[in-house]
Design a protein around this motif. Sequence first.
Motif: not given
Length: 217
Positions: A115-119, A137-146
């Motif tokens: 949590e809190g990492d950036d790609i 261990g599921h994660v989701i990925l989010h682009s605030k800009e898009a």
Amino acid sequence: MSLQFEIVPVTPFQQNCSILWCDQTLEGVVVDPGGDIDRITARIASLGIRVVKIVLTHGHLDHVGGTAPLSSQLEVPVWGPHKDDAFWLDSLQQQCQMFGFPPVTAFQPDRWLDEGDDIHFGEQSLAVYHTPGHTPGHVILHSKEAGLAAVGDVLFHGSIGRTDFPRGDHGTLIASIKTKLWPLGNDTRFIPGHGPMSTFGEERASNPHVADAMPLW
């Protein structure tokens, strides 16, 4: 500059492998390459993208089965999922037998995600949220800009992820959706692990499992 994406359905489970890229630099990532690597690499080539890493939302076979050969072919590292899914990656051969898939190459990611990492790729960035429930261990990925999220098997159009696999938990999944996904905004479009895209707002209004009329857990 903006974030672009394309969905490439793979495996007999029609899992949504996603290619996301920066339209300014053409650097990109591949999310959840479950299989059918030739199909994925052909699309990468036709788009003219330089993939810089593979990102995994969770450890289930239909999302990770093609990871090792794709990583080797593209010579890129593998990031994710969260370390709590290590037992799923350790059991890939058993998963193949369970689901009738041909054997796949076992692997460990080059980096677990938290949590809190950036790609980062090109001028784009995806924020990582730990969203257990379907798997621990599921994660989701989010682009605030898009205004875009890749949510794996946490949430679908009109449904939610299964929780009857080892270390799945229904209450935890519902909490992940309502406390991690909903705050990202009703207008956020999401790429699910299977099936059509939707928005968080649409699911809050009509998804029978997590609509706002439903209890938190």
